[in-house]
Design a protein around this motif. Structure first.
Motif, PDB file in Angstrom:
ATOM      1  N   VAL A 136       0.837  -1.203   0.000  1.00 31.94           N
ATOM      2  CA  VAL A 136       0.000   0.000   0.000  1.00 31.94           C
ATOM      3  C   VAL A 136       0.878   1.261   0.000  1.00 31.94           C
ATOM      4  CG1 VAL A 136      -1.725   1.313   1.307  1.00 31.94           C
ATOM      5  CG2 VAL A 136      -1.955  -1.161   1.076  1.00 31.94           C
ATOM      6  N   ILE A 137       1.955   1.220   0.798  1.00 27.64           N
ATOM      7  CA  ILE A 137       2.886   2.358   0.828  1.00 27.64           C
ATOM      8  C   ILE A 137       3.468   2.572  -0.569  1.00 27.64           C
ATOM      9  CG2 ILE A 137       5.199   3.056   1.657  1.00 27.64           C
ATOM     10  CD1 ILE A 137       3.473   3.455   3.964  1.00 27.64           C
ATOM     11  N   THR A 138       3.823   1.474  -1.245  1.00 28.50           N
ATOM     12  CA  THR A 138       4.382   1.565  -2.598  1.00 28.50           C
ATOM     13  C   THR A 138       3.374   2.232  -3.542  1.00 28.50           C
ATOM     14  OG1 THR A 138       5.583  -0.465  -2.167  1.00 28.50           O
ATOM     15  CG2 THR A 138       5.440   0.209  -4.466  1.00 28.50           C
ATOM     16  N   LEU A 139       2.115   1.809  -3.429  1.00 30.86           N
ATOM     17  CA  LEU A 139       1.084   2.392  -4.301  1.00 30.86           C
ATOM     18  C   LEU A 139       0.928   3.889  -4.010  1.00 30.86           C
ATOM     19  CD1 LEU A 139      -1.697  -0.379  -4.180  1.00 30.86           C
ATOM     20  CD2 LEU A 139      -0.125   0.110  -6.052  1.00 30.86           C
ATOM     21  N   MET A 140       0.891   4.240  -2.728  1.00 31.25           N
ATOM     22  CA  MET A 140       0.721   5.645  -2.344  1.00 31.25           C
ATOM     23  C   MET A 140       1.892   6.494  -2.840  1.00 31.25           C
ATOM     24  SD  MET A 140      -1.954   6.566  -0.753  1.00 31.25           S
ATOM     25  CE  MET A 140      -1.757   7.852   0.454  1.00 31.25           C
ATOM     26  N   SER A 141       3.092   5.943  -2.657  1.00 26.69           N
ATOM     27  CA  SER A 141       4.288   6.679  -3.043  1.00 26.69           C
ATOM     28  C   SER A 141       4.323   6.866  -4.562  1.00 26.69           C
ATOM     29  CB  SER A 141       5.500   5.917  -2.517  1.00 26.69           C
ATOM     30  OG  SER A 141       6.562   6.080  -3.337  1.00 26.69           O
ATOM     31  N   SER A 142       3.939   5.815  -5.308  1.00 24.62           N
ATOM     32  CA  SER A 142       3.933   5.930  -6.770  1.00 24.62           C
ATOM     33  C   SER A 142       2.915   6.979  -7.197  1.00 24.62           C
ATOM     34  CB  SER A 142       3.555   4.597  -7.427  1.00 24.62           C
ATOM     35  OG  SER A 142       4.334   3.570  -6.901  1.00 24.62           O
ATOM     36  N   LEU A 143       1.735   6.916  -6.595  1.00 25.12           N
ATOM     37  CA  LEU A 143       0.674   7.854  -6.967  1.00 25.12           C
ATOM     38  C   LEU A 143       1.120   9.296  -6.707  1.00 25.12           C
ATOM     39  CD1 LEU A 143      -2.251   8.251  -7.944  1.00 25.12           C
ATOM     40  CD2 LEU A 143      -2.962   8.204  -5.568  1.00 25.12           C
ATOM     41  N   SER A 144       1.711   9.500  -5.536  1.00 22.37           N
ATOM     42  CA  SER A 144       2.130  10.854  -5.177  1.00 22.37           C
ATOM     43  C   SER A 144       3.150  11.403  -6.174  1.00 22.37           C
ATOM     44  CB  SER A 144       2.714  10.837  -3.766  1.00 22.37           C
ATOM     45  OG  SER A 144       3.284  12.067  -3.476  1.00 22.37           O
ATOM     46  N   SER A 145       4.153  10.570  -6.517  1.00 20.23           N
ATOM     47  CA  SER A 145       5.177  11.029  -7.458  1.00 20.23           C
ATOM     48  C   SER A 145       4.557  11.345  -8.815  1.00 20.23           C
ATOM     49  CB  SER A 145       6.258   9.959  -7.646  1.00 20.23           C
ATOM     50  OG  SER A 145       7.166  10.029  -6.598  1.00 20.23           O
ATOM     51  N   ILE A 146       3.660  10.457  -9.275  1.00 20.81           N
ATOM     52  CA  ILE A 146       3.063  10.662 -10.596  1.00 20.81           C
ATOM     53  C   ILE A 146       2.187  11.922 -10.588  1.00 20.81           C
ATOM     54  CG2 ILE A 146       1.507   9.664 -12.322  1.00 20.81           C
ATOM     55  CD1 ILE A 146       2.491   6.895 -11.388  1.00 20.81           C
ATOM     56  N   VAL A 147       1.373  12.065  -9.541  1.00 19.12           N
ATOM     57  CA  VAL A 147       0.488  13.237  -9.466  1.00 19.12           C
ATOM     58  C   VAL A 147       1.321  14.529  -9.449  1.00 19.12           C
ATOM     59  CG1 VAL A 147      -1.103  14.475  -7.934  1.00 19.12           C
ATOM     60  CG2 VAL A 147      -1.473  12.068  -8.416  1.00 19.12           C
ATOM     61  N   CYS A 148       2.383  14.528  -8.641  1.00 17.52           N
ATOM     62  CA  CYS A 148       3.216  15.732  -8.555  1.00 17.52           C
ATOM     63  C   CYS A 148       3.852  16.046  -9.910  1.00 17.52           C
ATOM     64  CB  CYS A 148       4.303  15.558  -7.491  1.00 17.52           C
ATOM     65  SG  CYS A 148       3.640  15.696  -5.841  1.00 17.52           S
ATOM     66  N   LEU A 149       4.241  14.999 -10.648  1.00 15.72           N
ATOM     67  CA  LEU A 149       4.827  15.254 -11.969  1.00 15.72           C
ATOM     68  C   LEU A 149       3.779  15.783 -12.943  1.00 15.72           C
ATOM     69  CD1 LEU A 149       7.391  12.369 -12.588  1.00 15.72           C
ATOM     70  CD2 LEU A 149       7.808  14.750 -12.032  1.00 15.72           C
ATOM     71  N   VAL A 150       2.554  15.285 -12.809  1.00 10.57           N
ATOM     72  CA  VAL A 150       1.476  15.810 -13.670  1.00 10.57           C
ATOM     73  C   VAL A 150       1.325  17.311 -13.408  1.00 10.57           C
ATOM     74  CG1 VAL A 150      -1.020  15.756 -14.130  1.00 10.57           C
ATOM     75  CG2 VAL A 150       0.234  13.616 -13.877  1.00 10.57           C
ATOM     76  N   LEU A 226      -6.402   4.596  -9.823  1.00 11.86           N
ATOM     77  CA  LEU A 226      -6.003   6.009  -9.741  1.00 11.86           C
ATOM     78  C   LEU A 226      -4.601   6.205 -10.319  1.00 11.86           C
ATOM     79  CD1 LEU A 226      -7.123   7.281  -6.198  1.00 11.86           C
ATOM     80  CD2 LEU A 226      -8.229   7.642  -8.393  1.00 11.86           C
ATOM     81  N   ILE A 227      -3.713   5.255  -9.984  1.00 11.29           N
ATOM     82  CA  ILE A 227      -2.332   5.356 -10.479  1.00 11.29           C
ATOM     83  C   ILE A 227      -2.333   5.302 -12.009  1.00 11.29           C
ATOM     84  CG2 ILE A 227      -0.097   4.165 -10.576  1.00 11.29           C
ATOM     85  CD1 ILE A 227      -0.543   3.368  -7.667  1.00 11.29           C
ATOM     86  N   LEU A 228      -3.137   4.365 -12.562  1.00 11.08           N
ATOM     87  CA  LEU A 228      -3.187   4.228 -14.021  1.00 11.08           C
ATOM     88  C   LEU A 228      -3.707   5.504 -14.681  1.00 11.08           C
ATOM     89  CD1 LEU A 228      -4.427   0.566 -14.551  1.00 11.08           C
ATOM     90  CD2 LEU A 228      -2.161   1.533 -15.039  1.00 11.08           C
ATOM     91  N   ILE A 229      -4.757   6.082 -14.072  1.00 13.89           N
ATOM     92  CA  ILE A 229      -5.318   7.319 -14.642  1.00 13.89           C
ATOM     93  C   ILE A 229      -4.260   8.432 -14.578  1.00 13.89           C
ATOM     94  CG2 ILE A 229      -7.055   9.136 -14.308  1.00 13.89           C
ATOM     95  CD1 ILE A 229      -8.919   6.891 -13.197  1.00 13.89           C
ATOM     96  N   ALA A 230      -3.624   8.541 -13.398  1.00 13.68           N
ATOM     97  CA  ALA A 230      -2.603   9.586 -13.226  1.00 13.68           C
ATOM     98  C   ALA A 230      -1.447   9.365 -14.210  1.00 13.68           C
ATOM     99  CB  ALA A 230      -2.081   9.589 -11.794  1.00 13.68           C
ATOM    100  N   PHE A 231      -1.091   8.082 -14.433  1.00 16.43           N
ATOM    101  CA  PHE A 231       0.015   7.772 -15.343  1.00 16.43           C
ATOM    102  C   PHE A 231      -0.352   8.176 -16.779  1.00 16.43           C
ATOM    103  CE2 PHE A 231       2.944   5.032 -17.721  1.00 16.43           C
ATOM    104  CZ  PHE A 231       4.121   5.381 -17.086  1.00 16.43           C
ATOM    105  N   GLY A 232      -1.609   7.944 -17.132  1.00 22.13           N
ATOM    106  CA  GLY A 232      -2.090   8.361 -18.454  1.00 22.13           C
ATOM    107  C   GLY A 232      -1.946   9.868 -18.618  1.00 22.13           C
TER     108      GLY A 232
END
Lengths: 243, 229, 316
Positions: A136-150, A226-232
């Motif tokens: 879960v931490i990995t998912l949160m951390s990935s999401l945060s990095s991707i969102v911040c880059l967006v 959410l991660i997939l959407i953010a990655f898109g």
């Protein structure tokens, strides 16, 4: 893949960035300690100690801000002072950007692990399954990095991107009702149940902790969506802005 | 009054600043009142002290910028005393924060919030505003970069709010924490709020404001030492 | 042999033309000084050459290949020393070099050796384990240069590498540039300090307002604007000087005696100093000599009507 080899150096840089370290590790440790002492062994309505709830939410909440380091490094290296030098090098800058993102995610996960270990050993906080918590931490951390880059790629002014990342972090915490209870509004409740990454992550850990593995998977899957959407969005915005 | 005028101009020219300075007090008006009886005032008014701390650190950061960019050095060479530079800047910050206080009090009054004694609440916020500006001034004097100063102070604000009884009633905390709470200015703010709600001895209110002003003076002295580089 | 050839490059920033049909060749083994005021388009030209920014029109040929500025294989043969100090503040000097060496594809023992050599070359071996935030301005500049050297580039592009440093560090850097040339590196050196170009460049290109306005060796550029040479020789006894012999020297237009000083005016490029001096020495002792010659600053002033440091900020 010389671009990926740069992760080592990005990691060294991050580990020497003491201000970030204080903010993402020192501050949570202090806050968790204070909260844990204040809350003591009081049990909440669900039977879970309030301390366990609050501490898990705090650790996950700090993961929302983990992406700040990724966005700062991407900005410094590819959009600000070092841009021209790095563009003159024989490497793929998109891959280099991904290396920074990967390093940022690993860095945030490591800080998460330290916090989980600290809370477990010192305050006996029940995280349920450690491996699950790590996932879960990995998912949160990935999401945060991707969102911040967006955010970094979406707006021209980096200061505004930074403010947006703060709004993302503080906003999710606020909506989760950590500062004060949110009004009982259908829209807010739906947002917290299906979109707010902090609540999804917490629910996933909480479900697995209390034996509901399938619900745990469900929340983790929602987080992954959410991660997939953010990655898109990252690919779309990145293609337009990457130098 | 050139320094005062330009300090105001610089603050208001930054669009994020203007948004931050107006939107937050307005949003605070619309926060609800807690259902379980604590906090005593509507949430926006309970947390307004935290907002004042945030605003003051943000406003005073232009003085770190002055130090970073050598403006302080240049002013030291100009026929302007450091005292002049200091009070004109502080006046500019105060004007902005006073407007915020007026917005939240008059807004709350118009919205129909139960503010018990709005005039005394205004006085309490004003006094705490001076304390907040002084603390920020002293805090900034420890840093060379406004970013580091701001980020670490954010964490300090949360801790001060937590331990001073703004986020939790002090009585809920372990005895040790309850005892050390008095050292945080935020404790005196929450004591002031309690006085406004229950309104006992007027001397108590004066004492609370006196302590806050003493803090303001103490930090003002620390923060006003000129640091050129 | 030409290793980089720029033909008809045009680069626009919205309504401003940064490069206006620029033609330029860089020959192997030379130090080409790119001289121009701030805002002349030097940095933009370099960025186009390095493939950092696209250009609107024209052709760049690198190492014999056309349109190859974005090829990684070509980037490996080039090095850029940026105008700003672009090293990583959190990494030590050695780690900085290891990072760049790694990106250029160096590995293992070779990488170690090259990093060591680069540190020695810029005189930072003793500071290898320190982070640049503890360095002086000059040391940071040297590290900035070293980061572009580990892969031994064939073409090194140095964009104002000596801005804002003390004379001692500047001399150190200029010596390093000369040494690099001796080792066979071709260097494109941009600056607005004409003394630097005059002291190290084998050829000079002057740019202003996005255009190449003149090019050649320092002497050629000077001769282009010089209409006559004036030599003043102060002698012990002017009456003994064979004025007629001096007048008969090739290109001499006029010889005058003013007290003890003989003034010889010749056509531009006549180069009569040595010959005139030997004639004078045959009959009299020489007390002093003065040859009035324009410098690059005068060249620039003549060509553009302004001083070298008049310009505005570079649009790039």
């Amino acid at each position: 893949m010389k671009e990926l080899a740069t992760i080592r150096f990005i990691g060294i840089r991050m580990s020497r960035d003491f201000i970030t370290m204080i903010l993402l590790l020192g501050v949570p440790i202090i806050l968790i300690t204070v909260f844990s002492i204040i809350l003591g062994e009081v049990e909440g309505l669900s039977g879970t100690p309030i301390r366990d709830e609050t501490v898990v939410l705090l650790v996950l909440g700090f993961q929302l801000f983990g992406g700040a380091i990724t966005m700062n490094y991407v900005h410094q290296d590819l959009f600000a002072e070092r841009k021209n030098r790095l563009l003159s090098l024989p490497m793929n800058t998109t891959l280099y950007g991904f290396s920074i993102m990967l390093a940022g995610i690993i860095y945030s996960i490591l800080l998460g692990i330290i916090l989980i270990t600290y809370t477990t050993m010192v305050f006996d906080v029940n995280w349920g399954n450690f491996i699950w918590a790590l996932l879960v931490i990995t998912l949160m951390s990935s999401l945060s990095s991707i969102v911040c880059l967006v955010f970094t790629f979406s707006v021209k002014n980096f200061k505004i991107a930074e403010r947006l990342s703060e709004v993302y972090g503080v906003g999710m915490i606020l909506l989760a009702g950590l500062f004060f209870p949110m009004p009982d509004n259908a829209l807010i409740n739906m947002f917290n149940d299906y979109v707010n990454p902090l609540m999804l992550a917490y629910s996933s850990i909480d479900q697995v902790r209390s034996g509901g593995l399938s619900d745990g998977w469900l929340y983790a899957a929602l987080l992954s969506v959410l991660i997939l959407i953010a990655f898109g969005l990252l690919l779309l915005t990145g293609r337009r802005r990457m130098p | 009054m050139t320094i005062f005028r330009f300090a105001l101009k610089r603050i208001l020219r930054d669009k994020t600043n203007v948004l931050f300075l107006t939107l937050f007090p307005i949003a605070a008006i619309f926060l609800p009142t807690a259902e379980d009886g604590w906090p005593l005032l509507p949430l926006g008014y309970q947390y307004f002290g935290i907002l004042l701390l945030f605003v003051s650190i943000r406003l005073t950061s232009i003085m770190i910028e002055d130090r970073q960019k050598g403006v302080v050095k240049r002013l030291a060479a100009a026929p302007v005393s450091h005292f002049n530079y200091l009070w004109q800047n502080l006046l500019a910050f105060s004007v902005i924060m006073i407007i915020q206080i007026i917005i939240i009090i008059s807004g709350g009054y118009a919205y129909g919030h139960e503010l018990y004694e709005p005039w005394n609440l205004t006085i309490l916020y004003l006094v705490f505003m001076f304390t907040a500006i002084s603390i920020s001034l002293a805090w900034n004097s420890l840093y060379r970069s406004k970013e580091s100063s701001f980020l670490i102070f954010m964490a300090v604000i949360v801790l001060m709010a937590l331990l001073g009884g703004i986020l939790f009633p002090v009585e809920m905390m372990p005895v040790v924490f309850e005892r050390i709470a008095v050292i945080f200015p935020t404790y005196w703010l929450s004591e002031g709020i309690e006085w406004i709600v229950f309104g006992e001895d007027r001397g108590d209110f004066l004492f609370i404001n006196g302590v806050l002003l003493l803090y303001a003076l103490f930090f003002l002295i620390i923060g006003s030492i000129r640091r050129i580089s | 042999m030409t290793i980089a050839s720029i033909k008809g490059i045009v680069k626009r920033y919205k309504h401003q033309i940064a490069l206006d049909y620029v033609d330029l060749d860089i020959h192997e083994g030379e130090i080409l000084g790119l001289l121009g005021p701030n805002g002349a388009g030097k940095t933009t030209l370099i960025h186009c050459l390095m493939g950092i920014i696209p250009f609107d029109k024209g052709v760049i040929q690198l190492f014999g290949q056309e349109g190859a500025v974005f090829h990684h294989e070509n980037k490996k043969k080039m090095g850029l020393v940026t105008q700003e100090i672009t090293v990583f503040e959190e990494l030590t000097a050695k780690e900085n070099l290891e990072f760049f060496a790694g990106v250029y594809g160096l590995k293992g023992e070779e990488k170690k050796q090259r990093v060591k050599e680069a540190l020695e070359f810029v005189g930072l071996s003793s500071k290898a384990k320190q982070t640049p935030n503890k360095f002086s301005g000059g040391m940071k500049r040297r590290l900035n240069i070293a980061c572009a050297l580990t892969h031994r580039p064939k073409l090194l592009i140095m964009d104002e590498p000596t801005v804002g440093i003390d004379p001692q560090s500047r001399n150190h850097i200029l010596d390093a540039v000369r040494k690099l040339k001796e080792q066979g590196t071709t260097i494109l050196y941009t600056t607005h300090y004409m003394e630097e170009v005059q002291s190290i460049a084998t050829r000079v290109v002057i740019v202003d307002q996005g255009q190449v306005i003149s090019e050649g060796t320092v002497d050629e550029l000077i001769n282009n604007i010089q209409h006559e040479e004036k030599i003043l020789i102060d002698v012990n006894d002017a009456t003994m000087i064979p004025i007629d012999r001096l007048k008969s020297l090739e290109g001499v237009k006029q010889v005058q005696v003013n007290g003890s000083v003989i003034q010889i005016i010749s056509n531009a490029g006549a180069g009569n100093l040595d010959r005139a001096l030997s004639i004078v020495k045959e009959t009299s002792g020489v007390v002093g000599i003065q040859a009035e010659k324009p410098n690059l600053e005068d060249v620039f002033l003549t060509l553009t009507g302004k001083q070298l440091r008049d310009g505005e900020d570079d649009p790039s």
